[in-house]
Each structure stands twice: as structure tokens, then as C-alpha cells.
Scaffold this active site. Structure first.
Site, mmCIF file in Angstrom:
data_model
loop_
_atom_site.group_PDB
_atom_site.id
_atom_site.type_symbol
_atom_site.label_atom_id
_atom_site.label_comp_id
_atom_site.label_asym_id
_atom_site.label_seq_id
_atom_site.Cartn_x
_atom_site.Cartn_y
_atom_site.Cartn_z
ATOM 1 C CE LYS A 1 -4.448 0.540 2.192
ATOM 2 N NZ LYS A 1 -5.080 0.693 3.497
HETATM 3 C C1 E4P Z 1 -8.324 1.447 3.369
HETATM 4 O O1 E4P Z 1 -7.593 0.590 2.897
HETATM 5 C C2 E4P Z 1 -8.183 2.037 4.696
HETATM 6 O O2 E4P Z 1 -7.552 1.128 5.565
HETATM 7 C C3 E4P Z 1 -9.485 2.375 5.355
HETATM 8 O O3 E4P Z 1 -10.593 2.071 4.554
HETATM 9 C C4 E4P Z 1 -9.498 3.714 6.025
HETATM 10 O O4 E4P Z 1 -10.774 4.051 6.413
HETATM 11 P P1 E4P Z 1 -11.174 4.913 7.690
HETATM 12 O O5 E4P Z 1 -11.673 6.208 7.179
HETATM 13 O O6 E4P Z 1 -12.260 4.097 8.321
HETATM 14 O O7 E4P Z 1 -9.971 5.030 8.564
#
Ligand code: E4P
Length: 217
Positions: free
Chosen positions: A83
Site C-alpha cells: 500500500k
Molecule cells: C483502506 O484501505 C483504509 O484502511 C481504510 O478504509 C481507512 O478508512 P477509515 O476512514 O475508516 O480510517
């Protein structure tokens, strides 16, 4: 549509993976830090539980360091996806990594131009953040629709992961908007099959069946 779990909690992953409906997992530094355990250990465990892609985020901010972290992470298991944050340095890293055949998930995407750039750099996945965009008065689902249109128009193979999902409604709407994947927190995943009318219907079937059984005695 594929369903990923958006968590680093191995108990939750085991629980939902048992359904046979979990196609992958996404994590981020916040989710991993909540577990209070070593990053590499947690990611290796997750990659053993699910056979699908497991996103592990880099924490470096410079392209060279991101690339180094990415090359190391992919040694942990064959299903690791790196990522990478949606920054200029991140784009540089994605280009190099995709040329090396390393799968990437470009995270923190909030606009069509960001998604388009990530796709051009060779990202395997892009993650538009629905909930966080909605929080500032934007429209996360519209962003998914727009990204779908742009990727299809130009023939990119990059897959859209609807991220920052806040409830079952987001999952439904992301599916209708053409997301390839929704990454779903455990608390939301557990609500996907519930409907008050299902519960009500089941209760009335059970009551009628009980009455009927009594007449048969
Ligand atoms: C995506 O890969 C992220 O880990 C995640 O969806 C972040 O979302 P949040 O806004 O709930 O932190």
C-alpha cells in the site's frame, strides 16, 4: 464484487474468513497499531489466514525508502500487496514497483485526477476513501462512479477498492457505482446480512410453526 476486510485483527479475520466470503484484507498503520503487535508478524499471520491479497502499507515518505520497504514486505508472503500513499513520491515508487511486477494499492485517493495518475503509474488497485470524503461534504460514491468511467474509458486494468466504508449502505452503493471491491471494517461486515424484516419474518415463521406443532399433538 469482491469483499475485503479492512482490519488487522486476526480474530476478526478468522471469524469472517470462515464464511468463505472474504477475498482479501487491507490494513493501514492505524489498524496495525491498534493490535499492539509487531507489524511483520501481524501481516504474516493475516497472509496465512486468507489466500487473497493482503495490503501492507509503507511508512516511508521518500520514493527510494518506500521501494525498499515494499521489496522487503513482498518477501513475507506471496499474497502481499504494497500500500502506497497518493503522493508525488508515492507515484514514483508505484511506477518502479509495477515495472518490477510488485502489486500496489494506492491509498488516500480523494479525486479523479489522483486515481487516474495512480492508474497511469501502474497501480494494481486504487482506494478512494468514501467516508472521509463524505465527512467533508464531498460525495464518495460519486467519486467511485467517476473513477469507474475514467478507468473504463481509457482501458486501465487498475481495480477500484471502495475504502473508508462506514456502513452497509456504502457497500451497496459502491457495488452499484461499479467498484471492483469494497474493503469493509469487521463491524460493518457483520451487519451486511441483517435486515429487520428478515428478523421479523423469521420470528413469525417460528411462532406459526410452534402453533402448528401443538395442533399435531
Ligand atoms: C483502506 O484501505 C483504509 O484502511 C481504510 O478504509 C481507512 O478508512 P477509515 O476512514 O475508516 O480510517
Amino acid at each position: 464484487m469482491k469483499f475485503f476486510l479492512d482490519t488487522a485483527n486476526t480474530e476478526d479475520i478468522k471469524h469472517f474468513a470462515a464464511l468463505g466470503l472474504v477475498d482479501g484484507v487491507t490494513t493501514n498503520p492505524t489498524l496495525v497499531s491498534r493490535e499492539g503487535r509487531d507489524f511483520e508478524t501481524v501481516i504474516k499471520e493475516i497472509a496465512q489466514i486468507v489466500s487473497g491479497p493482503v495490503s501492507a502499507e509503507v511508512t516511508a515518505t521518500k520514493a527510494e525508502e518506500m521501494i525498499e520497504q515494499a521489496r522487503n514486505e513482498v518477501k513475507w508472503a506471496s499474497n502481499i500487496v504494497v500500500k502506497i500513499p497518493m503522493t508525488e513520491e508515492g507515484l514514483k515508487a508505484v511506477k518502479v514497483l509495477s515495472d518490477e511486477g510488485i502489486k500496489t494499492n494506492v491509498t488516500l485517493v480523494f479525486s479523479v485526477s489522483q486515481g487516474l495518475l495512480a492508474a497511469k503509474a501502474g497501480a494494481t488497485y486504487i482506494s478512494p476513501f468514501l467516508g472521509r470524503l463524505d465527512d467533508i461534504g464531498g460525495n464518495g460514491i460519486q467519486l467511485v462512479k467517476d473513477l469507474r468511467q475514467v478507468l473504463d474509458t481509457y482501458g486501465f486494468k487498475t481495480e477500484i477498492i471502495a475504502a473508508s466504508v462506514r456502513g452497509p449502505q456504502h457497500v451497496q452503493e459502491a457495488a452499484l457505482a461499479g467498484a471492483d471491491i469494497a474493503t469493509i471494517p469487521a463491524a460493518v461486515f457483520g451487519k451486511l446480512w441483517s435486515h429487520p424484516l428478515t428478523d421479523k419474518g423469521l420470528a413469525s415463521f417460528a411462532a406459526d410453526w410452534k402453533k402448528f406443532q401443538e395442533t399435531q399433538k
